[in-house]
Design an enzyme around this catalytic site. Structure first.
Site, PDB file in Angstrom:
ATOM      1  N   HIS A 188       0.814  -1.216   0.000  1.00  0.00           N
ATOM      2  CA  HIS A 188       0.000   0.000   0.000  1.00  0.00           C
ATOM      3  C   HIS A 188       0.846   1.264   0.000  1.00  0.00           C
ATOM      4  CE1 HIS A 188      -3.220  -2.859   0.823  1.00  0.00           C
ATOM      5  NE2 HIS A 188      -3.918  -1.998   0.118  1.00  0.00           N
ATOM      6  N   GLU A 429     -11.612 -10.149  -4.786  1.00  0.00           N
ATOM      7  CA  GLU A 429     -10.161 -10.190  -4.566  1.00  0.00           C
ATOM      8  C   GLU A 429      -9.721 -11.445  -3.821  1.00  0.00           C
ATOM      9  OE1 GLU A 429      -9.027  -6.505  -2.704  1.00  0.00           O
ATOM     10  OE2 GLU A 429     -10.699  -6.544  -1.315  1.00  0.00           O
ATOM     11  N   ASP A 453      -4.852  -8.036  -4.438  1.00  0.00           N
ATOM     12  CA  ASP A 453      -5.115  -9.120  -3.491  1.00  0.00           C
ATOM     13  C   ASP A 453      -5.468 -10.416  -4.206  1.00  0.00           C
ATOM     14  OD1 ASP A 453      -4.614  -8.229  -0.870  1.00  0.00           O
ATOM     15  OD2 ASP A 453      -6.278  -6.828  -1.084  1.00  0.00           O
ATOM     16  N   CYS A 500     -10.062  -2.534 -10.302  1.00  0.00           N
ATOM     17  CA  CYS A 500      -9.500  -1.356  -9.632  1.00  0.00           C
ATOM     18  C   CYS A 500      -8.132  -1.649  -9.031  1.00  0.00           C
ATOM     19  CB  CYS A 500     -10.453  -0.837  -8.555  1.00  0.00           C
ATOM     20  SG  CYS A 500     -10.735  -2.037  -7.248  1.00  0.00           S
TER      21      CYS A 500
HETATM   22  C1  PEP Z   1      -6.631  -4.778  -4.707  1.00  0.00           C
HETATM   23  O1  PEP Z   1      -6.448  -5.632  -3.842  1.00  0.00           O
HETATM   24  O2  PEP Z   1      -6.331  -4.917  -5.906  1.00  0.00           O
HETATM   25  C2  PEP Z   1      -7.240  -3.482  -4.332  1.00  0.00           C
HETATM   26  C3  PEP Z   1      -7.644  -2.619  -5.225  1.00  0.00           C
HETATM   27  O3  PEP Z   1      -7.314  -3.207  -3.007  1.00  0.00           O
HETATM   28  P1  PEP Z   1      -6.021  -2.798  -2.145  1.00  0.00           P
HETATM   29  O4  PEP Z   1      -4.860  -2.657  -3.052  1.00  0.00           O
HETATM   30  O5  PEP Z   1      -6.344  -1.546  -1.432  1.00  0.00           O
HETATM   31  O6  PEP Z   1      -5.893  -3.966  -1.211  1.00  0.00           O
HETATM   32 MG    MG Z   2      -7.364  -5.352  -1.913  1.00  0.00          MG
END
Ligand code: PEP
Ligand code: MG
Length: 548
Positions: A188, A429, A453, A500
């Site tokens: 992140h 995910e 994920d 996303c």
């Molecule tokens: C993902 O897991 O691709 C996602 C968009 O959520 P995050 O990256 O915040 O876990």
């Molecule tokens: Mg995620």
């Protein structure tokens, strides 16, 4: 000149002096004093303030999640009040006639070194808590309530690693680039760097980072290169690259206002991911057609207390209103794994990515979740809003979410507060969610695939662990097939499917995604115009032997 190599996370060129951040102790300089008693007093006052702060946190956490779980703050209070620590600090001040900050940093090193020698594993695990307490005391001594790192001038931030919470608290104007010795591409922190548009490299082969503090340096984010005391030749080369990047960005401006439509007529929704309301100007400037993922957990990170309903409501309402009718998809709290907050994650988990994160934490702490749901429902009456839920792996989870939404609406009605009727989305995910996608679709208006994920859980490879990089491969056939399956299931049930996760921004994948039938791509705002340009250049008419 020294040249170091790392892994590219986000492109961009930066020049500036290096600030090595090692969790609050770097900027502590020794200052001699003729008044050691004043320094001792400063230390004692800061400890008193820290204890009060911890007491408040303890009470708040007790109310929200129960006394047992508030114990962490009780324990931190004991560390702050530990006589051994106080004695060490005072002795250091008196023996060396120096400032309290410096004495604390020295005493803190000894303290944590003692703890790391303890046999009891649980006590050893308290090291992070100690560091947290020392940071709090330092913060109260400096009269500066901001979280570290406190940057005084624009710098290239060099660190072993920084947490998403620390990243979100950085003064963006003062961070020219981020260079990490550890870190990974899909963490992140990396996601934040991309969305803040800060050149970033990880896993850089620097050995003694502290020695580079204060030196002039240059960063080439795309190539993953970090030059300390660069030669004139390198500076000229980097400046030329910088000029080219600016020119390319300028040229993209002619994409503003155009449709994201392929040559054969497929209209794709090109949305932006945001982490905080500060990202909004960029979203608008880059002409994103909506927000496809608002990671609300960043509101919760690096604070000492949970954001209340009113505060959350105001943030969501401003983002929604700011988008002036364009769709906004807000994801509920996805805390856990690499995004931890002291007031929510109490039990140290051996395997946090597989543990209490995302929807699981929200369902385990329903009172906290209700606060967010109420704020979201209220804000949703200000625009075109959808709420989506992370880390879903079973139908019962989404059924429980629906019950909680009804409960939140009932409470709001009793309180006489207005609320809207947002659409509901499920993040896909986990592999389980893909397999049961048709069942889940009964409860959703849309799916949004989180490839970060989905990759981690499909390939059993921790996305934050640099050693797993060769396994954390979002292009793996298994991940791509799961994406295809999700699109098919969603469409069979008549709902749109977006992506996303980070893979959505990879222009080499755009054609495949469109051929698979993906309806929406949500990416860092800075990449919206290049994705639109890519989409407009594609002709996805079925051709023999091409595509899926
Ligand atoms: C993902 O897991 O691709 C996602 C968009 O959520 P995050 O990256 O915040 O876990
Ligand atoms: Mg995620």
């Amino acid at each position: 000149m020294k040249e170091y190599r790392g892994k590219s996370v986000h492109e961009g060129i930066a020049f500036g002096s290096v600030c090595f951040f090692d969790r609050g102790y770097t900027d502590i300089v020794r200052v001699d004093t003729a008044y050691p008693q004043i320094e001792i007093k400063r230390f004692e006052t800061a400890v008193t303030k820290t204890v009060l702060e911890l007491q408040e946190l303890c009470e708040k956490a007790g109310l929200l999640v129960g006394d047992e779980k508030a114990e962490i703050f009780e324990m931190q209070k004991m560390i702050a009040l530990d006589d051994l620590l106080a004695e060490d600090v005072k002795k250091y001040i008196l023996d060396n006639s120096c400032n309290a900050e410096y004495a604390l940093s020295k005493a803190a090193n000894d303290y944590t070194a003692r703890i790391s020698l303890l046999e009891d594993e649980l006590l050893r695990a308290r090291n992070e808590d100690c560091l947290d307490v020392f940071r709090k005391i330092l913060k109260h001594m400096s009269n500066d309530e901001a979280e570290e790192p406190v940057l005084k001038q624009p710098v290239i931030l060099l660190a072993t690693d920084i947490s998403p919470g620390e990243t979100i608290n950085l003064d963006k104007e003062k961070v020219l680039a981020i260079v990490l010795l550890g870190g990974s591409e899909y963490s992140h922190t990396a996601i934040l760097a991309k969305s803040l548009d800060i050149p970033c490299i990880v896993q850089t082969d620097v050995i003694c980072p502290a020695n580079l503090h204060g030196k002039e340096a240059g960063v080439d984010g795309k190539e993953g290169l970090f030059y300390v005391e660069p030669t004139e030749e390198i500076i000229t080369e980097l400046k030329e690259k910088q000029r080219q990047i600016r020119k390319r960005l300028q040229n993209l401006q002619n994409m503003v206002g155009l449709e994201s439509r392929t040559k054969d007529g497929r209209l794709i929704r090109v949305f932006a991911n945001i982490e905080t309301p500060d990202d909004l100007p960029k979203v608008k400037e880059q002409d994103a057609e909506g927000i496809g993922l608002f990671r609300t957990e960043f509101l919760y990170l690096s604070r000492s207390i949970y954001p209340e309903e009113e505060e959350q409501f105001a943030v969501y309402r401003d983002v929604i209103a700011g988008m002036e009718g364009r769709p906004v998809i807000i994801r509920t709290l996805d805390i856990g794994a690499d995004k931890t907050v002291p007031y929510l994650s109490y039990v140290k988990e051996d395997n946090p990515a597989m543990g209490m994160r995302g929807i699981r934490l929200c369902l385990a702490q329903k009172q906290l979740f209700l606060i967010q749901l109420k704020a979201l429902l209220r804000a949703s009456s200000y625009g075109n809003v959808s709420i989506m839920f992370p880390m879903i792996s079973s139908v019962w989870e989404i059924q429980t979410v629906n019950e909680l939404i009804l409960e939140a609406k009932k409470i709001l009605t009793e309180e006489g507060k207005n609320f809207g009727n947002p659409k509901m989305g499920i993040m896909i995910e986990t592999p389980a969610a893909v397999v049961i996608a048709e069942e889940l679709a009964e409860y959703a208006d849309f799916f949004s695939i989180g490839t970060n994920d989905l990759t981690q859980y499909t390939l059993a490879a921790d996305r934050t662990n640099p050693a797993m990089d060769i396994y954390t491969n979002p292009y793996h056939e298994a991940v791509l097939r799961l994406i295809e399956m999700t699109v098919k299931s969603g469409h069979k049930k008549g709902i749109p499917v977006g992506i996303c996760g980070d893979l959505a921004a990879d222009l080499t994948m755009t054609e495949l995604f469109i051929r698979l039938g993906v309806d929406e791509l949500s990416i860092p705002a800075g990449k919206v115009l290049s994705l639109r340009k890519k989409i407009r250049s594609l002709d996805c008419t079925e051709k023999k032997g091409k595509g899926k």
